[in-house]
Design a protein around this motif. Structure first.
Motif, PDB file in Angstrom:
ATOM      1  N   GLN A 142       0.824  -1.188   0.000  1.00 61.98           N
ATOM      2  CA  GLN A 142       0.000   0.000   0.000  1.00 61.98           C
ATOM      3  C   GLN A 142       0.865   1.247   0.000  1.00 61.98           C
ATOM      4  OE1 GLN A 142      -2.651  -0.259   3.348  1.00 61.98           O
ATOM      5  NE2 GLN A 142      -4.118  -1.535   2.265  1.00 61.98           N
ATOM      6  N   PRO A 143       0.444   2.292  -0.713  1.00 60.54           N
ATOM      7  CA  PRO A 143       1.170   3.562  -0.634  1.00 60.54           C
ATOM      8  C   PRO A 143       0.908   4.226   0.712  1.00 60.54           C
ATOM      9  CG  PRO A 143      -0.813   3.816  -1.956  1.00 60.54           C
ATOM     10  CD  PRO A 143      -0.700   2.342  -1.637  1.00 60.54           C
ATOM     11  N   PRO A 144       1.694   5.239   1.072  1.00 58.46           N
ATOM     12  CA  PRO A 144       1.438   5.941   2.338  1.00 58.46           C
ATOM     13  C   PRO A 144       0.013   6.500   2.382  1.00 58.46           C
ATOM     14  CG  PRO A 144       3.571   6.571   1.427  1.00 58.46           C
ATOM     15  CD  PRO A 144       2.888   5.735   0.374  1.00 58.46           C
ATOM     16  N   ARG A 145      -0.614   6.361   3.525  1.00 59.89           N
ATOM     17  CA  ARG A 145      -2.008   6.781   3.674  1.00 59.89           C
ATOM     18  C   ARG A 145      -2.076   8.191   4.241  1.00 59.89           C
ATOM     19  NH1 ARG A 145      -5.507   2.467   6.596  1.00 59.89           N
ATOM     20  NH2 ARG A 145      -7.079   3.510   5.342  1.00 59.89           N
ATOM     21  N   SER A 146      -3.174   8.886   3.974  1.00 59.21           N
ATOM     22  CA  SER A 146      -3.364  10.241   4.468  1.00 59.21           C
ATOM     23  C   SER A 146      -3.694  10.211   5.956  1.00 59.21           C
ATOM     24  CB  SER A 146      -4.484  10.933   3.689  1.00 59.21           C
ATOM     25  OG  SER A 146      -5.737  10.309   3.948  1.00 59.21           O
ATOM     26  N   GLY A 147      -3.528  11.375   6.595  1.00 59.28           N
ATOM     27  CA  GLY A 147      -3.832  11.463   8.017  1.00 59.28           C
ATOM     28  C   GLY A 147      -5.291  11.215   8.313  1.00 59.28           C
ATOM     29  N   ARG A 148      -6.188  11.682   7.425  1.00 56.71           N
ATOM     30  CA  ARG A 148      -7.618  11.451   7.645  1.00 56.71           C
ATOM     31  C   ARG A 148      -7.960   9.960   7.591  1.00 56.71           C
ATOM     32  NH1 ARG A 148     -11.585  15.527   7.317  1.00 56.71           N
ATOM     33  NH2 ARG A 148     -10.676  17.444   8.125  1.00 56.71           N
ATOM     34  N   ASP A 149      -7.351   9.235   6.659  1.00 58.77           N
ATOM     35  CA  ASP A 149      -7.608   7.791   6.580  1.00 58.77           C
ATOM     36  C   ASP A 149      -7.127   7.079   7.845  1.00 58.77           C
ATOM     37  OD1 ASP A 149      -8.685   8.108   4.074  1.00 58.77           O
ATOM     38  OD2 ASP A 149      -6.814   7.665   3.026  1.00 58.77           O
ATOM     39  N   LEU A 150      -5.950   7.451   8.327  1.00 60.45           N
ATOM     40  CA  LEU A 150      -5.444   6.844   9.558  1.00 60.45           C
ATOM     41  C   LEU A 150      -6.345   7.172  10.739  1.00 60.45           C
ATOM     42  CD1 LEU A 150      -1.640   7.598   9.112  1.00 60.45           C
ATOM     43  CD2 LEU A 150      -2.773   5.397   8.837  1.00 60.45           C
ATOM     44  N   LEU A 151      -6.810   8.408  10.808  1.00 61.97           N
ATOM     45  CA  LEU A 151      -7.694   8.788  11.912  1.00 61.97           C
ATOM     46  C   LEU A 151      -9.007   8.015  11.843  1.00 61.97           C
ATOM     47  CD1 LEU A 151      -8.339  10.552  14.329  1.00 61.97           C
ATOM     48  CD2 LEU A 151      -9.097  12.344  12.749  1.00 61.97           C
ATOM     49  N   ALA A 152      -9.571   7.857  10.646  1.00 61.30           N
ATOM     50  CA  ALA A 152     -10.810   7.085  10.517  1.00 61.30           C
ATOM     51  C   ALA A 152     -10.615   5.647  10.966  1.00 61.30           C
ATOM     52  CB  ALA A 152     -11.303   7.139   9.069  1.00 61.30           C
ATOM     53  N   ASP A 153      -9.474   5.046  10.621  1.00 60.31           N
ATOM     54  CA  ASP A 153      -9.204   3.676  11.071  1.00 60.31           C
ATOM     55  C   ASP A 153      -9.112   3.593  12.589  1.00 60.31           C
ATOM     56  OD1 ASP A 153      -9.197   2.808   8.496  1.00 60.31           O
ATOM     57  OD2 ASP A 153      -7.019   2.707   8.285  1.00 60.31           O
ATOM     58  N   HIS A 154      -8.469   4.554  13.208  1.00 58.47           N
ATOM     59  CA  HIS A 154      -8.309   4.519  14.660  1.00 58.47           C
ATOM     60  C   HIS A 154      -9.632   4.786  15.377  1.00 58.47           C
ATOM     61  CE1 HIS A 154      -4.078   4.550  13.636  1.00 58.47           C
ATOM     62  NE2 HIS A 154      -3.757   4.393  14.893  1.00 58.47           N
ATOM     63  N   VAL A 155     -10.454   5.670  14.838  1.00 58.40           N
ATOM     64  CA  VAL A 155     -11.779   5.885  15.443  1.00 58.40           C
ATOM     65  C   VAL A 155     -12.639   4.640  15.285  1.00 58.40           C
ATOM     66  CG1 VAL A 155     -13.877   7.270  15.319  1.00 58.40           C
ATOM     67  CG2 VAL A 155     -11.652   8.379  15.126  1.00 58.40           C
ATOM     68  N   THR A 156     -12.568   3.998  14.112  1.00 56.50           N
ATOM     69  CA  THR A 156     -13.311   2.750  13.919  1.00 56.50           C
ATOM     70  C   THR A 156     -12.853   1.690  14.917  1.00 56.50           C
ATOM     71  OG1 THR A 156     -13.568   3.243  11.568  1.00 56.50           O
ATOM     72  CG2 THR A 156     -13.883   0.960  12.254  1.00 56.50           C
ATOM     73  N   ALA A 157     -11.534   1.599  15.138  1.00 60.96           N
ATOM     74  CA  ALA A 157     -11.024   0.645  16.120  1.00 60.96           C
ATOM     75  C   ALA A 157     -11.560   0.959  17.515  1.00 60.96           C
ATOM     76  CB  ALA A 157      -9.499   0.659  16.116  1.00 60.96           C
ATOM     77  N   MET A 158     -11.656   2.238  17.856  1.00 60.45           N
ATOM     78  CA  MET A 158     -12.188   2.615  19.170  1.00 60.45           C
ATOM     79  C   MET A 158     -13.656   2.226  19.299  1.00 60.45           C
ATOM     80  SD  MET A 158     -11.328   3.950  22.002  1.00 60.45           S
ATOM     81  CE  MET A 158     -12.345   4.249  23.456  1.00 60.45           C
ATOM     82  N   VAL A 159     -14.419   2.423  18.245  1.00 58.88           N
ATOM     83  CA  VAL A 159     -15.834   2.018  18.268  1.00 58.88           C
ATOM     84  C   VAL A 159     -15.949   0.502  18.421  1.00 58.88           C
ATOM     85  CG1 VAL A 159     -17.963   1.971  16.936  1.00 58.88           C
ATOM     86  CG2 VAL A 159     -16.540   4.025  16.927  1.00 58.88           C
ATOM     87  N   CYS A 160     -15.112  -0.246  17.718  1.00 61.89           N
ATOM     88  CA  CYS A 160     -15.165  -1.708  17.811  1.00 61.89           C
ATOM     89  C   CYS A 160     -14.792  -2.174  19.212  1.00 61.89           C
ATOM     90  CB  CYS A 160     -14.238  -2.328  16.772  1.00 61.89           C
ATOM     91  SG  CYS A 160     -14.757  -2.063  15.060  1.00 61.89           S
ATOM     92  N   CYS A 161     -13.811  -1.537  19.834  1.00 57.72           N
ATOM     93  CA  CYS A 161     -13.459  -1.906  21.214  1.00 57.72           C
ATOM     94  C   CYS A 161     -14.626  -1.657  22.161  1.00 57.72           C
ATOM     95  CB  CYS A 161     -12.234  -1.108  21.665  1.00 57.72           C
ATOM     96  SG  CYS A 161     -10.696  -1.578  20.843  1.00 57.72           S
ATOM     97  N   ALA A 162     -15.291  -0.526  22.000  1.00 53.45           N
ATOM     98  CA  ALA A 162     -16.443  -0.238  22.841  1.00 53.45           C
ATOM     99  C   ALA A 162     -17.562  -1.239  22.608  1.00 53.45           C
ATOM    100  CB  ALA A 162     -16.933   1.187  22.581  1.00 53.45           C
ATOM    101  N   ALA A 163     -17.752  -1.647  21.345  1.00 50.35           N
ATOM    102  CA  ALA A 163     -18.793  -2.627  21.046  1.00 50.35           C
ATOM    103  C   ALA A 163     -18.476  -3.986  21.664  1.00 50.35           C
ATOM    104  CB  ALA A 163     -18.969  -2.747  19.537  1.00 50.35           C
ATOM    105  N   VAL A 164     -17.216  -4.391  21.602  1.00 51.28           N
ATOM    106  CA  VAL A 164     -16.827  -5.678  22.178  1.00 51.28           C
ATOM    107  C   VAL A 164     -16.959  -5.654  23.704  1.00 51.28           C
ATOM    108  CG1 VAL A 164     -14.877  -7.257  22.503  1.00 51.28           C
ATOM    109  CG2 VAL A 164     -15.321  -6.279  20.253  1.00 51.28           C
ATOM    110  N   ASP A 165     -16.595  -4.546  24.337  1.00 55.14           N
ATOM    111  CA  ASP A 165     -16.590  -4.479  25.796  1.00 55.14           C
ATOM    112  C   ASP A 165     -17.968  -4.229  26.393  1.00 55.14           C
ATOM    113  OD1 ASP A 165     -13.903  -4.919  25.710  1.00 55.14           O
ATOM    114  OD2 ASP A 165     -13.321  -2.828  26.052  1.00 55.14           O
ATOM    115  N   THR A 166     -18.868  -3.577  25.659  1.00 52.79           N
ATOM    116  CA  THR A 166     -20.149  -3.172  26.264  1.00 52.79           C
ATOM    117  C   THR A 166     -21.375  -3.725  25.561  1.00 52.79           C
ATOM    118  OG1 THR A 166     -20.300  -1.134  24.920  1.00 52.79           O
ATOM    119  CG2 THR A 166     -19.088  -1.017  26.999  1.00 52.79           C
TER     120      THR A 166
END
Length: 629
Positions: free
Chosen positions: A546-570
């Motif tokens: 993959q080519p280098p990703r933009s900051g917005r794409d990285l932020l979207a991935d990290h927010v999605t990961a945070m939502v998934c963690c909350a879904a798994v835990d709660t």
């Protein structure tokens, strides 16, 4: 009718072979002209000395000319000898492969030899596998290749390199049909002119890379650069002829292969394209997240079958492909398919990610049954921890030294509130490096000074009248500031990983250079002895996925990961594996496919309402702290 077809095939094959031989002679003529140019000063010197003996060239002027031409001839001959030695001894590039001994795949060797007999061409000397959807013949007759490759070619026959995904997805008949044009290429490759031309071109290519050999002293490196320049000129002169020669060889092999399984080959070519699509999807969506976590899937080739079977289930255009699975797969030609798959999977991680050559505590295999727990869940929690680390750095920089840490903890609410801020504070508007440094060492007052200086520079830049020509400000400036800080932190982590792998490579090269020095080998002879990393010039992968990703794409991935963690835990959600899309969140046994657009709405537009509606509908509690790595 068959006679007409056979005649046309014979004519086409003869035309391709003759074209290849003609171009090979053109390549050899370039070599001959270079040799003639090298001996020309010596020939002139011989003529001048002969003229002196016969009395035709006498006098002071002729004597000076003889000495000048003699000195020039000696210099040119020495330089030509050096170039010839480097070209002959430099190790040509060889594709990293998994060597298959005949005892490990007797049925596959039998199939290839039978195919060569039917085509009337010499059989390949050995068989090797590559983690890619392609097959070719590779010459490994160089002595260094015979030393470092146990399955290397013996004699003059090339090695048959087969894409490992083909063995698992294709049936035996399809594999035979696909390999027929490749194996047919051993016939033209055995011609002396074509073989000599190929050796010359490979030697020139290897000589160009000699100056980049590590461990050369300045004098030898300077000489290697001179040799490389000469080799580059010669390679440029014969490049067109070499390309046409290879086209002629391919045409001759293709025409000869039409006599074997031609109808099956048409169907098999469809499977080649399908296998390539599934392999690419598996690497970029499934394997890459695991590699980034320090784990490598040990059964990538078996995963191709699952991915393509899933594709045939989803796509009606691919319906019917899975019905082929009842036939005998080509991997049955191997004695131990699991061990071969594991070796090919490790090689794929080296080539496409730059991972270590051997498993270790920080580079361990993972089975597909363990993938959701060992890779998906861990990836989500690592990304969530990194996101909160950046938030902690921003908050610490804004509060100043000695301020208490935030009390809300790692919650999804904290992330949503930060991304919906309408007016970011001064620390959020600063450069990305200041929050990252503050997260690494909150007691370092110099970082706060750097942040203030950066903020002053930003304020002074705002006074530039050219800023009036810029576009409108982004709809969510808070997301831009957070994305910049996140990109800086990820860049540091990647640089640290590359430094660790480079240090491991340097240690391996040092260990490999000692035996070479003991036996008096030259530096460029043993440069390939240690292959601790995949890249020839450092720890980078040979083929980045993959080519280098933009900051917005990285932020979207990290927010999605945070939502998934909350879904798994709660909300009693579980991590899962989608064979075509990689990590997936399963709610009630079903994949949550509508989460991505809602996260993008929050990141891009600062609108949290679609995500909050989704959280309320699925029962996820964003105010609860999540478990981080």
């Amino acid at each position: 009718m068959s006679g007409v077809s056979g005649t046309g095939s014979a004519v086409g094959e003869e035309w391709g072979a003759r074209a290849a031989r003609s171009r090979a002679l053109a390549v050899l003529r370039v070599r001959g002209r270079a040799l003639g140019l090298a001996v020309l000063p010596a020939a002139v010197a011989v003529v001048l000395y002969a003229g002196e003996v016969t009395g035709h060239f006498s006098g002071t002027g002729w004597g000076t000319a003889r000495w000048v031409v003699t000195a020039l001839a000696v210099v040119v001959l020495l330089a030509a000898t050096a170039v010839a030695l480097v070209v002959a001894r430099a190790r040509p590039a060889a594709t990293p492969t998994v060597e298959l001994a005949e005892t490990a795949a007797p049925d596959l060797y039998r199939l290839v030899r039978d195919l060569a007999d039917r085509l009337g061409v010499p059989a390949p000397a050995a068989i090797a596998l590559t983690p890619d959807c392609d097959s070719w013949l590779e010459d490994r007759t160089h002595r260094e290749h015979r030393t470092h490759h146990a399955g290397g070619g013996t004699g003059g026959a090339p090695v048959l390199v087969i894409g490992s995904p083909f063995l698992w997805w294709m049936r035996v008949g399809e594999l035979r049909a696909v390999l027929a044009p490749v194996v047919a290429g051993t016939g033209p490759a055995a011609h002396p002119d074509i073989a000599a031309a190929r050796r010359f071109v490979r030697g020139l290519d290897a000589a160009i890379a000699v100056p980049r050999t590590p461990g050369l002293d300045p004098v030898r490196r300077l000489g290697a650069r001179g040799v490389g320049q000469v080799a580059r000129v010669l390679l440029r002169a014969c490049r067109g002829h070499a390309a046409e020669m290879e086209r002629g060889v391919a045409a001759a092999g293709s025409e000869r292969a039409q006599e074997v399984d031609y109808g099956v080959r048409i169907v098999a070519q469809e499977q080649v394209g399908l296998a390539y699509a599934g392999w690419d999807r598996l690497l970029t969506r499934v394997a890459l997240p695991a590699w980034r976590m320090g784990r490598w899937p040990a059964k990538l080739d078996a995963g191709v079958v699952s991915a393509l079977t899933e594709l045939s289930r989803r796509d009606r255009l691919a319906d019917g492909f899975s019905s082929r699975l009842g036939e005998r797969p080509a991997c049955d030609l191997l004695e131990e398919p699991g061990a071969v798959d594991e070796a090919a999977s490790l090689l794929a991680a080296r080539l496409f990610h730059g991972g270590p050559a051997e498993p270790g505590p920080e580079w361990s295999p993972v089975e597909w049954s363990q993938y959701p727990e060992e890779v998906v869940d861990r990836k989500w929690r690592t990304d969530a921890a990194r996101l909160h680390q950046v938030l902690d750095g921003i908050d610490a920089a804004a509060a100043g030294p000695g301020a208490p840490p935030p009390t809300d903890g790692p919650t999804l609410t904290r992330v949503i509130d930060r991304l919906t801020m309408t007016a970011p504070g001064p620390a959020v508007g600063a450069t990305a490096e200041a929050p990252v440094e503050a997260a690494a060492d909150q007691d370092d007052h110099a970082d706060l000074a750097d942040s203030a200086d950066s903020a002053d520079l930003a304020d002074s830049a705002d006074l530039d009248p050219l800023d009036d020509l810029d576009d409108a400000p982004p709809p969510n400036p808070a997301a831009d500031a957070l994305a910049g800080a996140l990109s800086a932190l990820l860049a540091r982590e990647e640089a640290a990983r590359e430094a660790r792998v480079a240090a491991e490579s340097a240690r391996g090269r040092t260990a490999a250079a000692a035996p070479a020095a003991d036996r008096g080998a030259t530096a460029y002879e043993d440069v390939g002895a240690y292959e601790g990393v995949s890249g020839p010039d450092g720890p980078l992968p040979l083929f980045p996925l993959q080519p280098p990703r933009s900051g917005r794409d990285l932020l979207a991935d990290h927010v999605t990961a945070m939502v998934c963690c909350a879904a798994v835990d709660t909300a009693e959600a579980v991590p899962g594996l989608d064979w075509l899309d990689g990590p997936a969140l399963l709610l009630g046994g079903e994949r949550a496919t509508d989460l991505g657009p809602r996260v993008l709405s929050l990141v891009e537009d600062g609108d949290p309402e679609p995500l909050r509606d989704w959280l309320a509908r699925t029962g996820v509690r964003p105010e609860k702290p999540v478990r981080l790595v």
